[in-house]
Design a protein around this motif. Structure first.
Motif, PDB file in Angstrom:
ATOM      1  N   THR A 275       0.685  -1.410  -0.024  1.00  0.00           N
ATOM      2  CA  THR A 275      -0.014   0.151  -0.031  1.00  0.00           C
ATOM      3  C   THR A 275       0.829   1.380   0.099  1.00  0.00           C
ATOM      4  N   ARG A 276       1.701   1.275   0.509  1.00  0.00           N
ATOM      5  CA  ARG A 276       2.990   2.476   0.696  1.00  0.00           C
ATOM      6  C   ARG A 276       4.443   2.143   0.565  1.00  0.00           C
ATOM      7  N   LEU A 277       5.016   2.509  -0.315  1.00  0.00           N
ATOM      8  CA  LEU A 277       6.543   2.177  -0.402  1.00  0.00           C
ATOM      9  C   LEU A 277       7.307   3.220  -0.671  1.00  0.00           C
ATOM     10  N   TYR A 278       8.213   3.145   0.544  1.00  0.00           N
ATOM     11  CA  TYR A 278       9.507   4.051   0.698  1.00  0.00           C
ATOM     12  C   TYR A 278      10.109   4.471  -0.512  1.00  0.00           C
ATOM     13  N   VAL A 279      10.413   5.641  -0.838  1.00  0.00           N
ATOM     14  CA  VAL A 279      11.358   5.941  -2.122  1.00  0.00           C
ATOM     15  C   VAL A 279      12.577   6.664  -1.965  1.00  0.00           C
ATOM     16  N   TYR A 280      12.417   7.714  -1.243  1.00  0.00           N
ATOM     17  CA  TYR A 280      13.543   8.741  -0.662  1.00  0.00           C
ATOM     18  C   TYR A 280      13.025   9.717   0.233  1.00  0.00           C
TER      19      TYR A 280
ATOM     20  N   ILE B 246      17.496   4.793  -7.253  1.00  0.00           N
ATOM     21  CA  ILE B 246      15.993   4.762  -6.846  1.00  0.00           C
ATOM     22  C   ILE B 246      15.534   3.211  -7.108  1.00  0.00           C
ATOM     23  N   GLU B 247      15.959   2.384  -7.935  1.00  0.00           N
ATOM     24  CA  GLU B 247      15.366   0.982  -8.278  1.00  0.00           C
ATOM     25  C   GLU B 247      15.958   0.409  -6.925  1.00  0.00           C
ATOM     26  N   GLU B 248      17.121   0.562  -6.274  1.00  0.00           N
ATOM     27  CA  GLU B 248      17.842  -0.216  -5.102  1.00  0.00           C
ATOM     28  C   GLU B 248      16.776   0.270  -4.133  1.00  0.00           C
ATOM     29  N   MET B 249      16.470   1.771  -3.602  1.00  0.00           N
ATOM     30  CA  MET B 249      15.893   2.060  -2.584  1.00  0.00           C
ATOM     31  C   MET B 249      14.240   1.441  -2.532  1.00  0.00           C
ATOM     32  N   ILE B 250      13.529   1.364  -3.709  1.00  0.00           N
ATOM     33  CA  ILE B 250      12.465   0.712  -3.925  1.00  0.00           C
ATOM     34  C   ILE B 250      12.554  -0.792  -3.483  1.00  0.00           C
ATOM     35  N   ASN B 251      13.367  -1.523  -3.923  1.00  0.00           N
ATOM     36  CA  ASN B 251      13.627  -3.037  -3.555  1.00  0.00           C
ATOM     37  C   ASN B 251      13.829  -3.145  -2.297  1.00  0.00           C
ATOM     38  N   GLN B 252      14.481  -2.260  -1.521  1.00  0.00           N
ATOM     39  CA  GLN B 252      14.746  -2.414  -0.049  1.00  0.00           C
ATOM     40  C   GLN B 252      13.582  -2.139   0.608  1.00  0.00           C
ATOM     41  N   GLY B 253      12.753  -0.982   0.091  1.00  0.00           N
ATOM     42  CA  GLY B 253      11.499  -0.732   0.415  1.00  0.00           C
ATOM     43  C   GLY B 253      10.517  -1.778   0.568  1.00  0.00           C
ATOM     44  N   ILE B 254      10.492  -2.719  -0.337  1.00  0.00           N
ATOM     45  CA  ILE B 254       9.839  -3.813  -0.553  1.00  0.00           C
ATOM     46  C   ILE B 254      10.028  -4.767   0.554  1.00  0.00           C
ATOM     47  N   LYS B 255      11.218  -5.083   0.771  1.00  0.00           N
ATOM     48  CA  LYS B 255      11.672  -5.899   1.649  1.00  0.00           C
ATOM     49  C   LYS B 255      11.542  -5.555   3.097  1.00  0.00           C
ATOM     50  N   ASN B 256      11.569  -4.160   3.357  1.00  0.00           N
ATOM     51  CA  ASN B 256      11.321  -3.819   4.629  1.00  0.00           C
ATOM     52  C   ASN B 256       9.724  -3.847   4.816  1.00  0.00           C
ATOM     53  N   TYR B 257       8.981  -3.633   3.970  1.00  0.00           N
ATOM     54  CA  TYR B 257       7.444  -3.717   3.977  1.00  0.00           C
ATOM     55  C   TYR B 257       6.924  -5.193   4.461  1.00  0.00           C
TER      56      TYR B 257
ATOM     57  N   ASP C 144      -3.320  18.865  11.349  1.00  0.00           N
ATOM     58  CA  ASP C 144      -1.783  19.041  10.737  1.00  0.00           C
ATOM     59  C   ASP C 144      -0.750  18.187  11.071  1.00  0.00           C
ATOM     60  N   THR C 145      -1.126  17.150  11.943  1.00  0.00           N
ATOM     61  CA  THR C 145      -0.322  16.237  12.615  1.00  0.00           C
ATOM     62  C   THR C 145      -0.568  14.951  12.205  1.00  0.00           C
ATOM     63  N   VAL C 146      -1.484  14.834  11.784  1.00  0.00           N
ATOM     64  CA  VAL C 146      -2.195  13.196  11.297  1.00  0.00           C
ATOM     65  C   VAL C 146      -1.157  12.668  10.589  1.00  0.00           C
ATOM     66  N   TYR C 147      -0.729  11.243  10.830  1.00  0.00           N
ATOM     67  CA  TYR C 147       0.127  10.763   9.842  1.00  0.00           C
ATOM     68  C   TYR C 147      -0.075   9.186  10.169  1.00  0.00           C
ATOM     69  N   TYR C 148       0.970   8.256   9.457  1.00  0.00           N
ATOM     70  CA  TYR C 148       0.736   6.894   9.488  1.00  0.00           C
ATOM     71  C   TYR C 148       1.048   6.357  10.803  1.00  0.00           C
ATOM     72  N   PRO C 149       0.684   5.053  11.391  1.00  0.00           N
ATOM     73  CA  PRO C 149       1.106   4.603  12.672  1.00  0.00           C
ATOM     74  C   PRO C 149       2.655   4.052  12.648  1.00  0.00           C
ATOM     75  N   TYR C 150       3.435   4.505  13.578  1.00  0.00           N
ATOM     76  CA  TYR C 150       5.000   4.469  13.661  1.00  0.00           C
ATOM     77  C   TYR C 150       5.265   2.946  13.321  1.00  0.00           C
ATOM     78  N   LYS C 151       4.576   2.005  13.735  1.00  0.00           N
ATOM     79  CA  LYS C 151       5.000   0.925  13.486  1.00  0.00           C
ATOM     80  C   LYS C 151       4.927   0.325  12.025  1.00  0.00           C
ATOM     81  N   MET C 152       4.112   1.079  11.217  1.00  0.00           N
ATOM     82  CA  MET C 152       3.874   0.607   9.961  1.00  0.00           C
ATOM     83  C   MET C 152       4.905   1.369   8.994  1.00  0.00           C
ATOM     84  N   LEU C 153       5.782   2.232   9.545  1.00  0.00           N
ATOM     85  CA  LEU C 153       6.812   3.041   8.827  1.00  0.00           C
ATOM     86  C   LEU C 153       7.941   2.321   8.463  1.00  0.00           C
ATOM     87  N   ASP C 154       8.578   2.612   7.254  1.00  0.00           N
ATOM     88  CA  ASP C 154      10.031   1.923   6.975  1.00  0.00           C
ATOM     89  C   ASP C 154      10.891   2.401   8.272  1.00  0.00           C
ATOM     90  N   PRO C 155      11.849   1.553   8.379  1.00  0.00           N
ATOM     91  CA  PRO C 155      12.940   1.745   9.483  1.00  0.00           C
ATOM     92  C   PRO C 155      13.655   2.927   9.077  1.00  0.00           C
TER      93      PRO C 155
END
Length: 245
Positions: A56-61, A187-198, A80-91
């Motif tokens: 659903t959400r993939l870290y890029v940069y 960018i491709e490497e960061m996306i691949n790492q984001g998939i693994k982290n997700y 103005d402070t609403v955000y995604y749950p901390y535990k769901m975020l990329d490390p």
């Protein structure tokens, strides 16, 4: 040069407010070429991979930025402070939060995603898959911390502004990235790492919720209803992810 400088280009607002507002998005998209075009194609492939993986959400940069002056000396609405749950975020984003950095972050995003609104989850719908940019400024609210595991910092100590870009508008993202030293390969490497982290984060959250044990019990049954079959398939996908590691 700040990656999001043009995307978040600001102009002075006439009047006595002394505030700045975001400029309007250009009506004409840029003609990409060279590294910018390669970056754009990489981002589009990233969206395709998200759809296949059910992400659903993939870290890029991300990068550190100067704090938003609008975050200080004013009353801040909770929206103005609403955000995604901390535990769901990329490390990688969790590290920025714990270090109390001011940062901008870009994600490939699905059309539906859950966010943390007023300490609860709310389903947010976008026009489609695209790219989401958040500018987050660390603040020091006059509130007592209830817990110190990163969640309080994430929810209550950050002021944010965000923008969403559909697949056509993502050309602006690629153009700006192309003006920096970032390459399509990086960018491709960061996306691949984001998939693994997700996948790892999802697995951890499922274990904490006791989903793994429930799925194992389901597998021992002979006849499953439609919902149970979906859960069983999810279990198989998790096993496949673990095998690839």
């Amino acid at each position: 040069m700040i990656t999001w400088e043009k995307i978040f280009g600001k102009k002075e607002k006439k009047g006595n407010e002394g505030r700045k507002e975001l400029s309007e998005m250009p009506a004409v998209m840029p003609n990409l070429g060279g590294e910018s075009l390669a970056i754009y194609n990489t981002l589009i492939r990233g969206l395709d991979e998200m759809k296949k993986e059910g992400i659903t959400r993939l870290y890029v940069y991300s990068e550190e930025i100067e704090p938003d002056k609008g975050a200080f000396g004013n009353w801040i609405d909770i929206s103005d402070t609403v955000y995604y749950p901390y535990k769901m975020l990329d490390p990688r984003e969790q590290e920025l939060i714990l270090a109390k950095k001011h940062y901008a972050i870009g994600h490939l995003i699905s059309d539906k995603i859950a966010i943390d609104e007023k300490h609860g989850l709310k389903r947010v719908s976008y026009p489609g898959y695209g790219f989401e940019v958040f500018n987050r400024t660390h603040i020091n609210p006059m509130l007592c911390k209830m817990k110190d595991d990163g969640e309080t910092i994430n929810r209550m100590e950050y002021y944010r502004k965000n923008c969403f870009y559909n697949q056509e508008q993502m050309k602006l993202i690629a153009e700006q990235m192309g003006k920096t030293k970032i390459t399509a390969k990086e960018i491709e490497e960061m996306i691949n790492q984001g998939i693994k982290n997700y996948n790892v984060t999802t697995q951890i959250l499922m274990e904490e919720a006791g989903v793994h044990g429930s799925l194992s019990k389901l597998e021992q049954r002979v006849h499953l209803n439609q919902t149970e079959e979906i859960l069983a398939k999810t279990r198989e996908q998790i096993k496949l992810i673990e095998t690839k590691k």
